[in-house]
Design a protein around this motif. Structure first.
Motif, mmCIF file in Angstrom:
data_model
loop_
_atom_site.group_PDB
_atom_site.id
_atom_site.type_symbol
_atom_site.label_atom_id
_atom_site.label_comp_id
_atom_site.label_asym_id
_atom_site.label_seq_id
_atom_site.Cartn_x
_atom_site.Cartn_y
_atom_site.Cartn_z
ATOM 1 N N ALA A 154 -10.871 14.615 1.042
ATOM 2 C CA ALA A 154 -11.593 15.928 1.158
ATOM 3 C C ALA A 154 -12.015 16.007 2.598
ATOM 4 N N ARG A 155 -12.472 14.780 3.051
ATOM 5 C CA ARG A 155 -12.674 15.036 4.549
ATOM 6 C C ARG A 155 -11.596 15.449 5.537
ATOM 7 N N ARG A 156 -10.635 14.524 5.148
ATOM 8 C CA ARG A 156 -9.654 14.717 6.136
ATOM 9 C C ARG A 156 -8.850 16.202 6.110
ATOM 10 N N ALA A 157 -8.836 16.651 4.810
ATOM 11 C CA ALA A 157 -8.290 17.832 4.821
ATOM 12 C C ALA A 157 -9.139 18.965 4.695
ATOM 13 N N GLY A 158 -10.437 18.867 4.982
ATOM 14 C CA GLY A 158 -11.265 19.926 5.002
ATOM 15 C C GLY A 158 -11.583 20.538 3.617
ATOM 16 N N LEU A 159 -11.542 19.911 2.743
ATOM 17 C CA LEU A 159 -11.833 20.580 1.477
ATOM 18 C C LEU A 159 -13.081 19.999 0.853
ATOM 19 N N ALA A 160 -13.494 20.821 -0.385
ATOM 20 C CA ALA A 160 -14.513 20.199 -1.185
ATOM 21 C C ALA A 160 -14.156 19.074 -2.236
ATOM 22 N N PRO A 161 -14.771 17.985 -2.398
ATOM 23 C CA PRO A 161 -14.295 16.985 -3.266
ATOM 24 C C PRO A 161 -13.777 17.695 -4.793
ATOM 25 N N MET B 198 0.901 -1.191 0.029
ATOM 26 C CA MET B 198 0.023 0.008 -0.107
ATOM 27 C C MET B 198 0.806 1.154 -0.054
ATOM 28 N N ASN B 199 0.509 2.047 -0.888
ATOM 29 C CA ASN B 199 1.393 3.675 -0.828
ATOM 30 C C ASN B 199 0.503 4.687 -1.401
ATOM 31 N N CYS B 200 0.763 5.879 -1.374
ATOM 32 C CA CYS B 200 0.162 6.993 -1.689
ATOM 33 C C CYS B 200 0.992 7.968 -1.500
ATOM 34 N N THR B 201 1.286 8.903 -2.639
ATOM 35 C CA THR B 201 1.802 10.336 -2.517
ATOM 36 C C THR B 201 0.685 11.646 -2.427
ATOM 37 N N ALA B 202 0.848 12.253 -1.418
ATOM 38 C CA ALA B 202 -0.126 13.432 -1.382
ATOM 39 C C ALA B 202 0.326 14.695 -1.122
ATOM 40 N N GLU B 203 -0.212 15.596 -1.799
ATOM 41 C CA GLU B 203 0.548 17.027 -1.431
ATOM 42 C C GLU B 203 -0.765 17.971 -1.025
ATOM 43 N N SER C 142 0.873 14.713 5.103
ATOM 44 C CA SER C 142 1.173 15.958 4.277
ATOM 45 C C SER C 142 0.756 16.946 5.105
ATOM 46 N N MET C 143 -0.401 17.004 5.652
ATOM 47 C CA MET C 143 -0.999 18.166 6.382
ATOM 48 C C MET C 143 -0.293 18.642 7.512
ATOM 49 N N HIS C 144 0.406 17.592 8.230
ATOM 50 C CA HIS C 144 1.212 17.825 9.390
ATOM 51 C C HIS C 144 2.778 18.413 9.108
ATOM 52 N N MET C 145 3.211 17.735 7.948
ATOM 53 C CA MET C 145 4.412 18.154 7.376
ATOM 54 C C MET C 145 4.717 19.444 6.648
ATOM 55 N N GLY C 146 3.297 19.858 6.126
ATOM 56 C CA GLY C 146 3.409 21.145 5.210
ATOM 57 C C GLY C 146 4.088 21.052 4.316
ATOM 58 N N ALA C 147 4.209 19.615 3.682
ATOM 59 C CA ALA C 147 5.136 19.334 2.329
ATOM 60 C C ALA C 147 4.416 18.103 1.863
#
Length: 273
Positions: free
Chosen positions: A44-51, A16-21, A81-86
Protein backbone atom coordinates in the motif's frame (compact mmCIF):
# COMPACT_ATOMS: atom_id res chain seq x y z
CA UNK A 1 35.29 -20.31 28.35
CA UNK A 2 34.31 -18.33 25.27
CA UNK A 3 32.27 -19.34 22.23
CA UNK A 4 31.93 -17.52 18.92
CA UNK A 5 29.00 -18.10 16.58
CA UNK A 6 28.88 -16.83 12.98
CA UNK A 7 26.33 -14.79 11.14
CA UNK A 8 23.93 -17.37 9.72
CA UNK A 9 21.70 -17.10 6.64
CA UNK A 10 18.24 -18.66 6.62
CA UNK A 11 18.83 -20.42 3.29
CA UNK A 12 15.18 -21.38 2.92
CA UNK A 13 14.56 -24.10 0.34
CA UNK A 14 12.37 -21.71 -1.68
CA UNK A 15 14.23 -18.42 -2.24
CA UNK A 16 12.45 -15.10 -1.65
CA UNK A 17 9.79 -14.46 -4.30
CA UNK A 18 6.63 -12.47 -4.89
CA UNK A 19 4.24 -11.93 -7.77
CA UNK A 20 2.66 -8.46 -7.84
CA UNK A 21 0.05 -6.89 -10.08
CA UNK A 22 -0.46 -3.16 -9.54
CA UNK A 23 -3.27 -1.26 -11.21
CA UNK A 24 -4.68 2.24 -10.87
CA UNK A 25 -6.76 1.46 -7.81
CA UNK A 26 -5.68 -2.03 -6.76
CA UNK A 27 -2.70 -4.26 -5.98
CA UNK A 28 -2.72 -8.04 -5.93
CA UNK A 29 0.03 -10.13 -4.38
CA UNK A 30 0.81 -13.84 -4.54
CA UNK A 31 3.53 -14.34 -1.98
CA UNK A 32 4.92 -16.92 0.48
CA UNK A 33 5.01 -14.80 3.62
CA UNK A 34 4.85 -15.19 7.39
CA UNK A 35 3.54 -11.64 7.59
CA UNK A 36 0.61 -11.06 5.20
CA UNK A 37 -0.41 -7.88 7.02
CA UNK A 38 3.09 -6.50 6.59
CA UNK A 39 3.06 -7.48 2.91
CA UNK A 40 -0.22 -5.62 2.49
CA UNK A 41 1.10 -2.53 4.31
CA UNK A 42 4.35 -2.23 2.34
CA UNK A 43 2.46 -2.73 -0.95
CA UNK A 44 0.00 0.00 0.00
CA UNK A 45 2.80 2.43 0.88
CA UNK A 46 4.83 1.74 -2.28
CA UNK A 47 1.81 1.90 -4.62
CA UNK A 48 0.16 4.87 -2.91
CA UNK A 49 -2.99 2.88 -2.17
CA UNK A 50 -5.17 2.33 0.86
CA UNK A 51 -4.53 -1.00 2.61
CA UNK A 52 -8.08 -2.05 1.71
CA UNK A 53 -7.10 -1.87 -1.98
CA UNK A 54 -4.39 -4.51 -1.56
CA UNK A 55 -5.25 -8.20 -1.84
CA UNK A 56 -2.74 -10.73 -0.50
CA UNK A 57 -2.84 -14.39 -1.58
CA UNK A 58 -0.61 -16.24 0.90
CA UNK A 59 0.92 -19.31 -0.75
CA UNK A 60 2.80 -22.20 0.84
CA UNK A 61 6.06 -20.91 2.27
CA UNK A 62 8.73 -23.32 1.13
CA UNK A 63 10.32 -22.72 4.57
CA UNK A 64 10.28 -19.50 6.54
CA UNK A 65 12.36 -19.77 9.75
CA UNK A 66 11.53 -16.11 10.47
CA UNK A 67 12.97 -14.72 7.23
CA UNK A 68 9.56 -14.39 5.62
CA UNK A 69 8.32 -12.20 8.46
CA UNK A 70 10.17 -9.38 6.69
CA UNK A 71 8.71 -8.14 3.42
CA UNK A 72 11.51 -6.32 1.58
CA UNK A 73 11.13 -8.64 -1.43
CA UNK A 74 7.42 -7.78 -1.60
CA UNK A 75 8.18 -4.08 -1.91
CA UNK A 76 10.60 -4.85 -4.74
CA UNK A 77 7.95 -6.76 -6.70
CA UNK A 78 5.40 -3.98 -6.24
CA UNK A 79 7.79 -1.29 -7.47
CA UNK A 80 8.78 -3.35 -10.51
CA UNK A 81 5.14 -3.99 -11.41
CA UNK A 82 4.44 -0.26 -11.23
CA UNK A 83 7.47 0.46 -13.41
CA UNK A 84 6.59 -2.19 -16.01
CA UNK A 85 2.84 -1.54 -15.99
CA UNK A 86 2.29 -5.29 -15.89
CA UNK A 87 2.22 -8.22 -13.47
CA UNK A 88 5.76 -9.11 -12.35
CA UNK A 89 7.17 -12.14 -10.59
CA UNK A 90 10.36 -11.50 -8.61
CA UNK A 91 12.36 -14.64 -7.86
CA UNK A 92 15.73 -14.17 -6.21
CA UNK A 93 18.58 -16.45 -7.16
CA UNK A 94 20.25 -18.35 -4.35
CA UNK A 95 23.16 -15.92 -4.54
CA UNK A 96 20.80 -12.94 -4.19
CA UNK A 97 18.97 -14.71 -1.38
CA UNK A 98 22.15 -15.24 0.63
CA UNK A 99 23.49 -11.77 -0.13
CA UNK A 100 20.28 -10.00 0.89
CA UNK A 101 19.35 -12.08 3.91
CA UNK A 102 18.60 -10.81 7.40
CA UNK A 103 21.06 -12.99 9.26
CA UNK A 104 21.12 -14.55 12.68
CA UNK A 105 23.52 -12.28 14.59
CA UNK A 106 27.06 -13.44 15.07
CA UNK A 107 27.80 -13.46 18.78
CA UNK A 108 30.72 -13.70 21.17
CA UNK A 109 29.86 -15.48 24.41
CA UNK A 110 32.03 -15.24 27.52
CA UNK A 111 31.08 -17.52 30.40
CA UNK A 112 32.63 -17.65 33.86
CA UNK A 113 31.77 -19.82 36.85
CA UNK A 114 32.93 -20.58 40.35
CA UNK A 115 32.34 -24.20 41.35
CA UNK A 116 32.25 -25.96 44.71
CA UNK A 117 33.83 -29.27 45.65
CA UNK A 118 30.98 -31.19 43.95
CA UNK A 119 31.54 -29.38 40.68
CA UNK A 120 28.33 -27.35 41.10
CA UNK A 121 28.47 -23.75 39.84
CA UNK A 122 27.86 -21.36 42.74
CA UNK A 123 28.46 -18.23 40.64
CA UNK A 124 27.58 -17.97 36.95
CA UNK A 125 28.21 -15.12 34.50
CA UNK A 126 27.25 -15.12 30.82
CA UNK A 127 28.17 -12.07 28.75
CA UNK A 128 26.75 -11.95 25.20
CA UNK A 129 28.17 -9.53 22.63
CA UNK A 130 26.39 -9.08 19.31
CA UNK A 131 23.66 -7.24 17.40
CA UNK A 132 20.10 -7.10 18.71
CA UNK A 133 17.96 -8.97 16.16
CA UNK A 134 14.72 -8.00 17.86
CA UNK A 135 15.68 -4.34 17.96
CA UNK A 136 16.35 -4.35 14.22
CA UNK A 137 13.41 -6.47 13.09
CA UNK A 138 10.57 -5.41 15.37
CA UNK A 139 10.11 -1.91 13.90
CA UNK A 140 9.34 -3.58 10.57
CA UNK A 141 6.66 -5.92 11.91
CA UNK A 142 5.05 -3.94 14.77
CA UNK A 143 2.47 -2.18 12.55
CA UNK A 144 1.23 -5.51 11.21
CA UNK A 145 1.24 -7.05 14.70
CA UNK A 146 -1.21 -4.40 15.93
CA UNK A 147 -3.96 -6.13 13.98
CA UNK A 148 -7.15 -4.89 12.39
CA UNK A 149 -8.50 -3.36 15.60
CA UNK A 150 -6.29 -0.29 15.20
CA UNK A 151 -6.98 2.22 12.39
CA UNK A 152 -4.37 2.23 9.66
CA UNK A 153 -3.63 5.91 10.31
CA UNK A 154 -2.47 5.00 13.81
CA UNK A 155 -0.61 1.94 12.52
CA UNK A 156 1.32 4.02 9.99
CA UNK A 157 2.22 6.48 12.72
CA UNK A 158 3.56 3.63 14.85
CA UNK A 159 5.54 2.39 11.84
CA UNK A 160 7.26 5.75 11.44
CA UNK A 161 7.96 5.96 15.17
CA UNK A 162 9.37 2.43 15.21
CA UNK A 163 11.66 3.21 12.27
CA UNK A 164 12.96 6.26 14.11
CA UNK A 165 13.59 4.31 17.31
CA UNK A 166 15.38 1.47 15.55
CA UNK A 167 17.40 -0.86 17.83
CA UNK A 168 16.58 1.30 20.86
CA UNK A 169 12.99 0.03 20.77
CA UNK A 170 13.70 -2.97 22.98
CA UNK A 171 17.47 -2.91 23.58
CA UNK A 172 18.64 -6.44 24.24
CA UNK A 173 15.50 -7.47 26.10
CA UNK A 174 15.05 -10.64 24.05
CA UNK A 175 18.71 -11.29 23.20
CA UNK A 176 19.28 -13.16 26.46
CA UNK A 177 16.55 -15.76 25.95
CA UNK A 178 18.09 -19.18 26.39
CA UNK A 179 20.90 -17.77 28.53
CA UNK A 180 18.66 -17.20 31.50
CA UNK A 181 16.73 -18.07 33.46
CA UNK A 182 18.09 -21.60 33.18
CA UNK A 183 16.53 -24.88 34.29
CA UNK A 184 19.54 -25.49 36.49
CA UNK A 185 19.75 -24.46 40.13
CA UNK A 186 22.37 -21.69 40.23
CA UNK A 187 22.59 -19.69 43.49
CA UNK A 188 24.11 -16.56 41.90
CA UNK A 189 23.67 -15.86 38.23
CA UNK A 190 24.08 -12.87 35.92
CA UNK A 191 23.44 -12.50 32.17
CA UNK A 192 24.69 -9.42 30.32
CA UNK A 193 24.04 -8.32 26.75
CA UNK A 194 26.27 -5.83 24.96
CA UNK A 195 24.70 -4.50 21.75
CA UNK A 196 27.63 -4.39 19.32
CA UNK A 197 26.08 -3.83 15.90
CA UNK A 198 28.50 -3.53 12.95
CA UNK A 199 25.65 -2.83 10.54
CA UNK A 200 24.74 -6.21 9.06
CA UNK A 201 20.97 -6.70 8.65
CA UNK A 202 19.86 -9.24 11.27
CA UNK A 203 16.62 -10.95 12.20
CA UNK A 204 15.33 -13.92 14.15
CA UNK A 205 16.53 -17.27 12.83
CA UNK A 206 14.75 -20.52 13.63
CA UNK A 207 14.83 -20.71 17.45
CA UNK A 208 15.96 -17.07 17.66
CA UNK A 209 18.36 -16.27 20.55
CA UNK A 210 18.39 -19.81 22.02
CA UNK A 211 20.11 -21.15 18.88
CA UNK A 212 23.21 -19.29 20.05
CA UNK A 213 22.74 -18.97 23.80
CA UNK A 214 21.74 -22.56 24.60
CA UNK A 215 24.70 -23.83 22.59
CA UNK A 216 27.08 -21.76 24.72
CA UNK A 217 25.35 -22.68 28.00
CA UNK A 218 25.33 -26.41 27.39
CA UNK A 219 28.91 -26.47 26.14
CA UNK A 220 29.94 -24.64 29.29
CA UNK A 221 28.16 -27.16 31.50
CA UNK A 222 30.18 -29.85 29.73
CA UNK A 223 33.37 -27.86 30.34
CA UNK A 224 32.57 -27.58 34.05
CA UNK A 225 31.91 -31.31 34.23
CA UNK A 226 35.20 -32.10 32.47
CA UNK A 227 37.18 -29.71 34.69
CA UNK A 228 35.57 -31.23 37.81
CA UNK A 229 36.02 -34.82 36.68
CA UNK A 230 32.25 -35.34 36.65
CA UNK A 231 30.04 -37.25 34.24
CA UNK A 232 28.06 -34.55 32.36
CA UNK A 233 24.87 -36.55 32.88
CA UNK A 234 25.33 -36.82 36.64
CA UNK A 235 26.14 -33.14 36.96
CA UNK A 236 23.04 -32.13 35.00
CA UNK A 237 20.77 -34.43 37.02
CA UNK A 238 22.05 -32.85 40.23
CA UNK A 239 21.63 -29.31 38.87
CA UNK A 240 18.06 -30.20 37.82
CA UNK A 241 17.02 -31.18 41.36
CA UNK A 242 14.50 -28.33 41.46
CA UNK A 243 13.18 -29.16 37.99
CA UNK A 244 11.83 -32.72 38.39
CA UNK A 245 9.96 -32.85 35.09
CA UNK A 246 12.98 -31.98 32.94
CA UNK A 247 15.19 -34.12 35.16
CA UNK A 248 12.95 -37.13 34.44
CA UNK A 249 13.14 -36.44 30.69
CA UNK A 250 16.95 -36.27 30.73
CA UNK A 251 17.16 -39.44 32.78
CA UNK A 252 14.78 -41.29 30.45
CA UNK A 253 16.70 -40.21 27.35
CA UNK A 254 20.00 -41.29 28.90
CA UNK A 255 18.59 -44.69 29.81
CA UNK A 256 17.10 -45.31 26.37
CA UNK A 257 20.36 -44.31 24.72
CA UNK A 258 22.44 -46.43 27.08
CA UNK A 259 24.57 -43.53 28.34
CA UNK A 260 26.14 -45.53 31.18
CA UNK A 261 26.99 -48.55 29.07
CA UNK A 262 30.48 -49.05 27.74
CA UNK A 263 30.90 -46.92 24.62
CA UNK A 264 32.83 -48.11 21.62
CA UNK A 265 36.19 -46.58 20.80
CA UNK A 266 35.87 -43.82 18.22
CA UNK A 267 32.22 -43.15 19.00
CA UNK A 268 31.22 -40.01 20.87
CA UNK A 269 27.99 -38.82 22.44
CA UNK A 270 26.80 -35.44 23.66
CA UNK A 271 24.08 -34.36 26.06
CA UNK A 272 22.09 -31.15 26.44
CA UNK A 273 18.79 -30.04 27.87
Amino acid sequence: ASYDLPYQAHATMEPMNCTAEVGKDYCRLWVPTQNPQGARDIAARRAGLAPQQVQVHTTFLGCGFGRRALVDYVGEAVELSMHMGAPVQVLWSREEDLRRDYYRPGTHNLLKAVVDERGHPTVWLHRIVGADAFGQAMPQVIPAMLGERVPNLVKNGVARAAEALGPRLIPGKKAGIGAGPLPYTLPRMQVEFINDDPGFPVCWWRSVAPSSNCFAVECFVDEIAARSGRDPLDLRLELLADNPRLRAVVQEVAERYGWRQQRRVGRFAGLAC
